[in-house]
Write an enzyme that holds these catalytic residues in place. Sequence first.
Site, PDB file in Angstrom:
ATOM      1  N   GLY A  63       8.842   7.353  -4.777  1.00  0.00           N
ATOM      2  CA  GLY A  63       8.696   5.891  -4.681  1.00  0.00           C
ATOM      3  C   GLY A  63       8.336   5.444  -3.282  1.00  0.00           C
ATOM      4  O   GLY A  63       8.304   6.229  -2.326  1.00  0.00           O
ATOM      5  N   LYS A  96       2.419  -0.525   4.963  1.00  0.00           N
ATOM      6  CA  LYS A  96       3.073   0.773   5.173  1.00  0.00           C
ATOM      7  C   LYS A  96       3.868   0.690   6.468  1.00  0.00           C
ATOM      8  O   LYS A  96       3.297   0.404   7.519  1.00  0.00           O
ATOM      9  CB  LYS A  96       2.002   1.856   5.255  1.00  0.00           C
ATOM     10  CG  LYS A  96       2.528   3.268   5.271  1.00  0.00           C
ATOM     11  CD  LYS A  96       1.381   4.225   4.989  1.00  0.00           C
ATOM     12  CE  LYS A  96       1.797   5.665   5.203  1.00  0.00           C
ATOM     13  NZ  LYS A  96       0.667   6.584   4.974  1.00  0.00           N
ATOM     14  N   ARG A 110      -0.644   6.787  -8.825  1.00  0.00           N
ATOM     15  CA  ARG A 110      -0.845   8.184  -8.431  1.00  0.00           C
ATOM     16  C   ARG A 110      -0.569   9.100  -9.616  1.00  0.00           C
ATOM     17  O   ARG A 110       0.065   8.668 -10.585  1.00  0.00           O
ATOM     18  CB  ARG A 110       0.159   8.538  -7.318  1.00  0.00           C
ATOM     19  CG  ARG A 110       0.155   7.571  -6.163  1.00  0.00           C
ATOM     20  CD  ARG A 110       1.599   7.297  -5.684  1.00  0.00           C
ATOM     21  NE  ARG A 110       1.639   6.192  -4.722  1.00  0.00           N
ATOM     22  CZ  ARG A 110       1.498   6.332  -3.421  1.00  0.00           C
ATOM     23  NH1 ARG A 110       1.335   7.530  -2.909  1.00  0.00           N
ATOM     24  NH2 ARG A 110       1.538   5.290  -2.628  1.00  0.00           N
ATOM     25  N   ASP A 133       1.901  13.044  -5.448  1.00  0.00           N
ATOM     26  CA  ASP A 133       2.168  11.628  -5.128  1.00  0.00           C
ATOM     27  C   ASP A 133       1.117  11.089  -4.161  1.00  0.00           C
ATOM     28  O   ASP A 133       1.054   9.879  -3.929  1.00  0.00           O
ATOM     29  CB  ASP A 133       3.573  11.453  -4.534  1.00  0.00           C
ATOM     30  CG  ASP A 133       3.814  12.353  -3.334  1.00  0.00           C
ATOM     31  OD1 ASP A 133       3.591  13.566  -3.445  1.00  0.00           O
ATOM     32  OD2 ASP A 133       4.218  11.840  -2.276  1.00  0.00           O
TER      33      ASP A 133
END
Length: 500
Positions: free
Chosen positions: A99, A122, A192, A261
């Site tokens: 996650g 991010k 993803r 991921d």
Amino acid sequence: MSMILNIHETSGPSVPRFENSYATLPQRFFERTQSTPVSSPRLIRVNAELAKELGIDPTFLASDDGVAMLSGNRFPETADPIALAYAGHQFGRFVPELGDGRALLVGEVIDIKGQRRDIYLKGSGPTRFSRNADGRAALGPVLREYIVSEAMAALGVPTTRALAAVTTGEPVRREVLLPGAVLARVAASHIRIGTFQYFTARGDLEGLKVLADHAILRHYPLVACRDRPYLALLEAVISRQAALIARWMLIGFVHGVMNTDNTSISGETIDYGPCAFMDEYHPGAVFSSIDQHGRYAYANQAGIAVWNLTRFAEALLPLLHGDRDEATKLAYHALSGFQFGYEPVYYAGLRRKIGLATSEEDDIALLADLFGLMEKNRTDFTLTFRGLADEIEAPAGTRSLFAEPAGFDDWAARWRERPAREPNDPVARRGFMLAANPRFIPRNHLVEAAIRAAVDHSNFGPFETLLEVTGKPYEEQFGREEYAQPPRDEERVVKTFCGT
Ligand code: AMP
Ligand code: MG
């Protein structure tokens, strides 16, 4: 800090309007999260060109409200920030819950071409998925992702983009204290392979189906009309991944963390951690400090993509057919299609790199021999191919890149014979070679120097210059010759770090 903006607006900046299609999916797909405010955010840079492409007013991003949004301090009303749930295989080991541990999806915008794009921060602080980590990003890795993702876009490779970067004014603790920063990333989506794995691993087949339908609608709408839409989704993702990896190989790019991921369903390059471009050609090139066994080495990337796509196929099995054996057969057949997506892009690209528009059987041997010589002589990947373009009209000294130039001379004699059977005239041939062989790539030592100047001296000049140079990779840029050069021995960077 410097800031580049070429926008002249008379009225006040308009606030972006976000859509939130992912946030309308079931609650268990994400965690609704407000980020943790930071004390003194400052803008490093706004990517004004990209903002305009997204229909976002660049002057808004540079305003106080914009910087508040980019740092996660305050969001426009239409934003619905969420941290996404996903799982993933990391270096071959399955982790059922990863996650967004340090990121947020702020919302989506519809760009000027009508495409839905994610705006994502991010480094915006901890979420439910952070485990014991701090949810932050250090300035160095933020600048690296900014530079390399924008260079990839300029090189014509599908990729997430960098919309802006800010410093937080707060230190993050890694081995040492480093300045904190937040990157605003743009992606076709953040779905993803690991997102699919998340639901299948929990036995949540309802969630898996909702996700697959959402991914189809968003990325492969034509697939919805096929007899077996989920099989067609698998095939479409395989084909886009195959083409993507071929594009990486053609420019000497090593992703470094090809975990499931970090593999996007849309076919964009995503998650620039310890990535790097090769200087000297070496099939086993690895830069990542955590890739001790070379799992994600340059020449392994196509094989690893197949491995990752096999994990994707496994996750989709329950949707492919009611009977497990039948589903496996369908998946197996779809996976065997990887080569049909990869080889045409890769081999046509390689041919273009040496100036061939037509295809002859011996071309593969000609190319293999060139790679053999490059490996033996440790020649610079980028300079060798660009040099061949310069050789078309007159000898241009490419032989001097080789420690044993005689080997190159023999090869070049064969190569010069071969285009004689091509329809293109030399000027046209040189033109298409120049468009296939960049002069400027974000070489590791240049990225490192830009990061050092910013982190150690708050000097963002080298970062700005490197962005400018690598933003026009195929053009000759007068006065920028040093940016095309490989590192001197003392400049060489052998290891790169994710910085997580
Ligand atoms: P990455 O290596 O960046 O692909 O990240 C792998 C996983 O680790 C993801 O779930 C990230 O959200 C998480 N992660 C990486 N760095 C941090 C951090 N500093 N704080 C919280 N989670 C992190
Ligand atoms: Mg990741």
